[in-house]
Design a protein around this motif. Structure first.
Motif, PDB file in Angstrom:
ATOM      1  N   GLU A 217       0.809  -1.217   0.000  1.00 28.62           N
ATOM      2  CA  GLU A 217       0.000   0.000   0.000  1.00 28.62           C
ATOM      3  C   GLU A 217       0.842   1.266   0.000  1.00 28.62           C
ATOM      4  OE1 GLU A 217      -4.237  -0.071   1.830  1.00 28.62           O
ATOM      5  OE2 GLU A 217      -2.933  -1.111   3.242  1.00 28.62           O
ATOM      6  N   ASN A 220       2.201   2.006  -3.528  1.00 31.22           N
ATOM      7  CA  ASN A 220       1.104   2.378  -4.426  1.00 31.22           C
ATOM      8  C   ASN A 220       0.593   3.778  -4.102  1.00 31.22           C
ATOM      9  OD1 ASN A 220       1.192  -0.152  -5.678  1.00 31.22           O
ATOM     10  ND2 ASN A 220      -0.277  -1.040  -4.253  1.00 31.22           N
ATOM     11  N   TRP A 221       0.426   4.047  -2.827  1.00 29.62           N
ATOM     12  CA  TRP A 221      -0.074   5.341  -2.363  1.00 29.62           C
ATOM     13  C   TRP A 221       0.904   6.453  -2.722  1.00 29.62           C
ATOM     14  CZ3 TRP A 221       0.978   9.480   0.675  1.00 29.62           C
ATOM     15  CH2 TRP A 221      -0.063  10.197   1.240  1.00 29.62           C
ATOM     16  N   LYS A 252      -2.454   3.732 -10.003  1.00 28.63           N
ATOM     17  CA  LYS A 252      -1.878   4.769  -9.150  1.00 28.63           C
ATOM     18  C   LYS A 252      -2.532   6.126  -9.401  1.00 28.63           C
ATOM     19  CE  LYS A 252       1.852   2.779 -10.479  1.00 28.63           C
ATOM     20  NZ  LYS A 252       3.219   2.336 -10.811  1.00 28.63           N
ATOM     21  N   GLU A 255      -5.869   5.756  -7.315  1.00 30.60           N
ATOM     22  CA  GLU A 255      -5.664   5.795  -5.869  1.00 30.60           C
ATOM     23  C   GLU A 255      -4.941   7.069  -5.454  1.00 30.60           C
ATOM     24  OE1 GLU A 255      -7.381   3.768  -4.560  1.00 30.60           O
ATOM     25  OE2 GLU A 255      -7.338   1.830  -5.580  1.00 30.60           O
ATOM     26  N   TYR A 265      -4.136   6.388   4.497  1.00 26.47           N
ATOM     27  CA  TYR A 265      -4.674   5.549   3.433  1.00 26.47           C
ATOM     28  C   TYR A 265      -6.198   5.603   3.295  1.00 26.47           C
ATOM     29  CZ  TYR A 265       0.010   3.590   3.765  1.00 26.47           C
ATOM     30  OH  TYR A 265       1.373   3.441   3.801  1.00 26.47           O
ATOM     31  N   ALA A 268      -7.964   6.853  -0.089  1.00 26.41           N
ATOM     32  CA  ALA A 268      -7.570   5.984  -1.202  1.00 26.41           C
ATOM     33  C   ALA A 268      -8.212   4.607  -1.057  1.00 26.41           C
ATOM     34  CB  ALA A 268      -6.050   5.868  -1.265  1.00 26.41           C
ATOM     35  N   ARG A 269      -8.276   4.102   0.163  1.00 31.82           N
ATOM     36  CA  ARG A 269      -8.957   2.822   0.390  1.00 31.82           C
ATOM     37  C   ARG A 269     -10.450   2.928   0.065  1.00 31.82           C
ATOM     38  NH1 ARG A 269      -6.621   0.081   6.010  1.00 31.82           N
ATOM     39  NH2 ARG A 269      -4.709  -0.792   5.074  1.00 31.82           N
ATOM     40  N   SER A 272     -10.838   2.489  -3.538  1.00 35.24           N
ATOM     41  CA  SER A 272     -10.713   1.079  -3.922  1.00 35.24           C
ATOM     42  C   SER A 272     -12.044   0.356  -3.769  1.00 35.24           C
ATOM     43  CB  SER A 272      -9.648   0.380  -3.068  1.00 35.24           C
ATOM     44  OG  SER A 272      -8.354   0.782  -3.420  1.00 35.24           O
ATOM     45  N   VAL A 316      -5.316  -0.389  -0.993  1.00 34.40           N
ATOM     46  CA  VAL A 316      -4.791   0.434  -2.089  1.00 34.40           C
ATOM     47  C   VAL A 316      -3.886  -0.463  -2.934  1.00 34.40           C
ATOM     48  CG1 VAL A 316      -3.508   2.520  -2.684  1.00 34.40           C
ATOM     49  CG2 VAL A 316      -4.863   2.448  -0.581  1.00 34.40           C
TER      50      VAL A 316
END
Length: 671
Positions: A217, A220-221, A252, A255, A265, A268-269, A272, A316
């Motif tokens: 994560e 990616n974040w 990417k 997110e 997070y 962004a989560r 998802s 994420v």
């Protein structure tokens, strides 16, 4: 008035173009370059590189602990952190230096002397992925004793709003282009899709942080946030697109929008969850196309409640958009021949399918298998007299459009596409660490790996529906069965790649296929009872929904570690080393939180029994005394002892356990 409508219909495309230009202009007028949030001071003629601009002020450290600090510049620069004589004092010199330093929470003095165009980078406490651009909200021109930072420190909320608005403009434009076909969708289909979408989102938003941080994560974040910042600032320089370059960028981008809204997070989560929920909702029309409306509704409900799809809808990662693109691609392929399209219209639809395939590949390379599946569906659904021609044109048009789409959305490819792709793919060939599989510890499981995992992680009630579906398919032998078989088999080609690992993570499209198969199987069973039981299908749907809801409640929030009743659940799996539990960092967070809450100041912690050690974010005073020797430790945190045993010496007592269905994920030991 009719003339005005004609003009709007003819030139409506100007509206989204104007909105995009306006949003970029707004960002250019309102955004503050991070370094401009520091005050310019006189350069140090002795220590600062010649010809540099010196700036100083404060950097806000939201969470105390180890921070990696760096900068990018075309010519040498000098970064000074802290004040001379303090434990946090550090100097960095050069073009792209990097240093790890343990810092306390709160403002800290910062001074940077470098060329006019430069960029501060860091990895703050809570993330250890690629380096991130230090946001303007984390910098102040004031010295630490006077610096003020609001609740938005560490975030770029205005960039989040603008990037989200750009995404909505894009989605609105696509919906406008598809308006004529969308009008053909029945009202009951829209209602069912809406209900599934809302329910799927809510289910994934519950306990969004309860399982802790997972392995990928942070990278990616971080790279997602950098990429969105690049786009908004129209920064296309190659150095700005090096982050996490082994994976393509679309995931990417998506997110990264959420990453702008908070220094964490959560947003962004939440996004998802939306991508997976949309993928589940698309199963309503897909199931209706293949079998019936009620099969589509039940398939969507099953998908919304399957533990693997819930798990990856909270993370994420690459899996969430993968679910969305495969569902969308399959739906478009199933509807491509609607209305007996002309040859020109069919080719346009093939182009759009190619775009979806390209976006899918730009989210994850193995999604190229979607192109094979949609080609099968397009050819199978074509009228007999046009099947061969359609297959040939599809095989010619879709790969070219997909490749152009991948190239268009990934600026890293624009200058050297082939060498850049080769570098990305080469970095993905690294072997993974060994894991338990059917009683052995191996990093090279057999080709049956994914099939066994799919059967083991499917709830028994749904597996029963899949078995019934196999009987139905053998009896009916129709085109729908061919589509389902291709949908399940084609994604399994990933067994030929080096990524034979991580359970069902790389075969998420197969999970969708099993959801549809399970729904069609239960539909088949119910038809045998409907003559004797009123509303038998509604009753079956209710029972399946309650059963899956109970399944989720039993393993909440560790859906990544769900295993079906047919293999005895996670506890039996862990005891017999059948499959991997505690494999992606889930459960580390609660164990570390326990230590942070109970450990004395400056206690010695041993964290070497946590393989994803980058997920173990201890309290700031525990970092400097941290030990690599269990004999001197006060606390030991052990993770995934099933596959990586931790030798805890005598004199320690286990004081905290994170477990699911009898499988221990993490343990805390105190002397």
């Amino acid at each position: 008035m009719p003339r005005a409508r004609e003009l709007v219909a003819k030139f409506w495309g100007v509206i989204p173009a104007a909105l995009v230009v306006g949003l970029f202009a707004l960002r250019a007028c309102t955004a503050t370059p991070p370094l401009d949030n520091l005050r310019i001071v006189a350069a140090d003629p002795v220590n600062d590189p010649p010809g540099t601009v010196a700036r100083e002020g404060s950097l806000y450290i939201a969470r105390g602990g180890p921070v990696i600090i760096s900068f990018q510049s075309a010519s040498p620069g000098r970064l000074v952190l802290g004040t001379l004589g303090s434990s946090s004092y550090k100097q960095l010199h050069g073009v792209a230096p990097k240093e790890r330093i343990v810092l306390p929470a709160g403002p800290i003095a910062i001074r940077f002397a470098g060329p006019p165009v430069a960029r501060l980078l860091w990895s703050p406490v809570g993330r250890r992925g690629d380096l991130e651009y230090v946001p303007a909200s984390s910098l102040s021109p004031e010295p630490p004793e006077r610096a003020q930072f609001g609740a938005g420190a560490g975030a770029a909320i205005s960039d989040g709003v603008i990037s989200l608005a750009l995404l909505l403009v894009l989605v609105g434009t696509l919906l406008m282009l598809a308006r004529h076909r969308l009008r053909e969708v029945k009202r009951e289909t829209w209602l069912a899709m809406g209900a599934v979408f809302i329910a799927a989102c809510v289910i994934r938003w519950i306990g969004l942080h309860a399982f802790g941080q997972t392995w990928d994560e942070d990278v990616n974040w971080s790279s997602g946030r950098n990429y969105v910042t690049n786009i908004l600032s129209l920064d296309l320089s190659p150095l700005s697109w090096i982050w996490n370059y082994q994976h393509p960028p679309v995931m990417k981008y998506l997110e990264g929008i959420g990453a702008q809204f908070a220094d964490g997070y959560g947003p962004a989560r939440a996004l998802s969850a939306i991508w997976v929920a949309l993928g589940c909702a698309f199963l309503v029309p897909i199931g209706a196309r293949l079998y019936s409306f009620r099969v589509g509704v039940l398939a969507a409900i099953i998908a919304a409640l399957l533990p693997p799809l819930v798990a990856h809808g909270q993370i994420v990662g690459h899996e969430a958009p993968t679910v969305l693109w495969w569902s969308l691609g399959i739906l478009l392929a199933l509807t491509i021949h609607d209305g007996e399209p002309s040859l020109r219209t069919l080719r346009i639809r093939l182009v759009w399918l190619g775009v979806v395939i390209g976006i899918a590949v730009a989210s994850r390379f193995v999604n190229g298998l979607l192109g094979v599946l949609v080609l099968v569906i397009v050819a199978e659904r074509a009228p007999a007299k046009r099947a061969l021609r359609t297959a040939i044109e599809g095989a010619a048009i879709m790969p070219i459009v997909a490749a152009l789409t991948l190239y268009a959305v990934w600026p890293r490819l624009w200058t050297h596409p082939f060498s850049s792709l080769d570098e990305s793919l080469a970095k993905l060939t690294q072997p993974h660490s060994p894991e338990p599989f059917l009683g052995a510890i191996t990093s090279t499981p057999g080709p049956h790996y994914f099939l066994i995992y799919l059967l083991a992680t499917l709830p028994l009630g749904i597996l029963a529906g899949v078995i019934a579906y196999c009987v139905r398919a053998a009896r009916e032998r129709n085109r729908a069965a061919l589509v389902i078989a291709a949908w399940f088999i084609i994604p399994m080609a990933v067994i030929a790649s080096p990524v034979r690992q991580d359970g069902v993570r790389y075969v998420m499209p197969c999970v969708l296929a099993l959801a549809v198969a399970g729904a069609a199987g239960w539909d088949f069973l119910v038809t045998l009872l409907e003559s004797r039981v009123r509303r038998a299908f509604a009753i079956a749907t209710g029972v399946i929904t309650v059963y899956l809801a109970i399944t989720l409640a039993i393993v909440h929030p560790y859906y990544l570690d769900y295993f079906g009743e047919q293999v005895g659940g996670a506890g039996t799996v862990a005891r017999n080393h059948l499959f991997e539990t505690a494999w992606w960092g889930e459960g580390v967070g609660p164990a570390v939180d326990y230590v942070n809450e109970h450990a004395a100041k400056d206690a010695k912690v041993y964290r070497n029994c946590i393989e994803p050690a980058h997920l173990a974010w201890f309290r700031e005073d525990l970092w400097l005394p941290m030990t690599n020797d269990t004999a001197s430790a006060d606390w030991i945190v052990a993770y995934s002892q099933q596959s990586r045993r931790c030798n805890v010496p005598d004199g320690f007592k286990r004081v905290f356990i994170v477990d699911v269905q009898g499988a221990t994920l993490a343990e805390v030991w105190q002397r």
